[in-house]
Write an enzyme that holds these catalytic residues in place. Structure first.
Site, mmCIF file in Angstrom:
data_model
loop_
_atom_site.group_PDB
_atom_site.id
_atom_site.type_symbol
_atom_site.label_atom_id
_atom_site.label_comp_id
_atom_site.label_asym_id
_atom_site.label_seq_id
_atom_site.Cartn_x
_atom_site.Cartn_y
_atom_site.Cartn_z
ATOM 1 N N LYS A 1 -48.006 8.286 53.688
ATOM 2 C CA LYS A 1 -46.640 7.969 53.770
ATOM 3 C C LYS A 1 -46.278 8.643 52.697
ATOM 4 O O LYS A 1 -45.162 9.385 52.644
ATOM 5 C CB LYS A 1 -46.859 5.978 53.562
ATOM 6 C CG LYS A 1 -47.445 5.583 54.611
ATOM 7 C CD LYS A 1 -47.149 4.438 54.700
ATOM 8 C CE LYS A 1 -47.935 3.441 55.896
ATOM 9 N NZ LYS A 1 -47.767 2.176 55.851
ATOM 10 N N ASP B 1 -39.338 -1.024 56.890
ATOM 11 C CA ASP B 1 -40.586 -0.706 57.301
ATOM 12 C C ASP B 1 -40.370 -2.165 58.638
ATOM 13 O O ASP B 1 -41.203 -2.718 59.575
ATOM 14 C CB ASP B 1 -41.600 -1.235 56.289
ATOM 15 C CG ASP B 1 -42.875 -1.025 56.879
ATOM 16 O OD1 ASP B 1 -43.472 -0.475 57.657
ATOM 17 O OD2 ASP B 1 -43.895 -2.140 56.416
ATOM 18 N N GLN C 1 -46.779 -2.034 51.230
ATOM 19 C CA GLN C 1 -48.087 -2.342 52.140
ATOM 20 C C GLN C 1 -48.897 -3.463 52.115
ATOM 21 O O GLN C 1 -49.419 -4.229 50.860
ATOM 22 C CB GLN C 1 -49.353 -1.162 51.203
ATOM 23 C CG GLN C 1 -50.254 -0.640 51.945
ATOM 24 C CD GLN C 1 -50.384 -0.040 53.512
ATOM 25 O OE1 GLN C 1 -49.289 0.402 53.234
ATOM 26 N NE2 GLN C 1 -50.628 -0.275 54.759
#
Ligand code: NAP
Length: 286
Positions: free
Chosen positions: A54, A121, A98
């Protein structure tokens, strides 16, 4: 019948190129460079790799990434405090925690510490509500990427029976909401579903989000179905028996090279969106 491949690599590249162009434009106009904060708790090798991928894509798109590695023993309270600080930092436009986080952490509490304006996200309850109500906001990246793939391949969900296998908060559940918002008739299946094959047999669109290698077999699919394999299991294996699906369906996403690249592209795209919105708001409030 041999299905057509529904690849995400070209669409992801185009999405990233457009995001990079918008990031350049924003920086030239306002001096603001979009910034994504990546928070990683512990050193799970797969998570380390995902975060590195990412950040690498960020760099290629002209998006700054600020990495915040935290020890595996970090408590929920400590993690929430770090995320709140990033939420309040005007130089950070997007926040990625994450996941999965270590089991002792209350993941929901950590997600909810993300300011919804920075939830690129799409993991907060506010983002979920926006997806469910069809309001502006950030999509969960994998489902958002899948919707873009469907559009790119001319698959119109209106009136289609879409079966989502899996109901996790970051994948299955928001996937169904996005399909519903586009007027699909949505069925969720999960580990307690009775007679999954009977449901699959009537599915025009199948989204596999289970986390079990080759769990869905070709012969279970309705002939001509559109098959989206969001699964990613060790050895680059999806949740769908690929060869079986290719012999029965109309469109099938490969693993790798299908859904995966779109997930990261949506993350970066939404980070640039977040930076643009926050910069416009800051300018308007002066
Ligand atoms: P998860 O949280 O483990 O959820 C799995 C879901 O599958 C659960 O809802 C579970 O049902 C359901 N399930 C398990 N066994 C089942 C069965 N026998 N029949 C029907 N449903 C069953 O997983 P996730 O985070 O959503 O991830 C799913 C897959 O997507 C994984 O392979 C993951 O690696 C992949 N993934 C890919 C991307 C990408 O970018 N490509 C991103 C995220 C995840 P219950 O709710 O009843 O337990």
């Amino acid at each position: 019948m041999t299905a057509q491949l529904m690849t995400g690599t070209d669409l992801a590249r185009e999405t990233l190129e457009r995001a990079a162009e918008r990031a350049r434009h924003l920086e030239a106009e306002t001096g603001v460079r979009p910034c994504l904060a990546t928070v990683l708790v512990g050193e799970d090798p797969a998570s380390v790799t995902y975060v590195a991928m990412k950040r690498n894509r960020c760099a290629r798109a002209g998006v700054e990434s600020r990495h915040v590695p935290l020890p595996a023993a970090t408590t929920t309270e400590e993690l929430v405090a770090v995320i709140r600080e990033l939420s309040e930092d005007p130089t950070v436009h997007g926040i990625l925690l994450q996941h999965p986080v270590p089991a002792h952490i209350d993941e929901r509490a950590a997600f909810e510490a993300i300011d919804p304006a920075k939830d690129v996200d799409g993991v907060t309850m506010a983002s979920f509500a926006n997806m469910a109500f069809g309001h502006d906001g950030f999509a969960s990246c994998t489902p958002g990427g899948i919707m873009r793939l469907l559009d790119a391949y001319g698959v119109d969900p209106v009136g289609q029976h879409a079966v989502v296998v899996g109901r996790s908060p970051i994948l299955g559940k928001p996937m169904g909401m996005l399909l519903l918002a586009r007027d699909a008739t949505v069925t969720y299946c999960h580990s307690r579903t009775v007679d999954l094959p009977a449901v699959l047999a009537t599915a025009d669109i199948v989204v596999a989000a289970v986390g079990r290698p080759e769990f869905i077999k070709g012969e279970q699919l309705k002939p001509g179905a559109v098959v989206i394999d969001a699964g990613y299991n060790p050895g680059n294996v999806g949740d769908v028996d690929f060869d079986g699906a290719m012999g029965r369906a109309r469109l099938v996403t490969p693993v790798p090279g299908g859904v995966g690249p779109m997930t990261i592209a949506v993350l970066i795209d939404q980070t640039v969106d977040a930076a643009a919105r926050q910069t416009a708001l800051a300018a308007a409030s002066v």
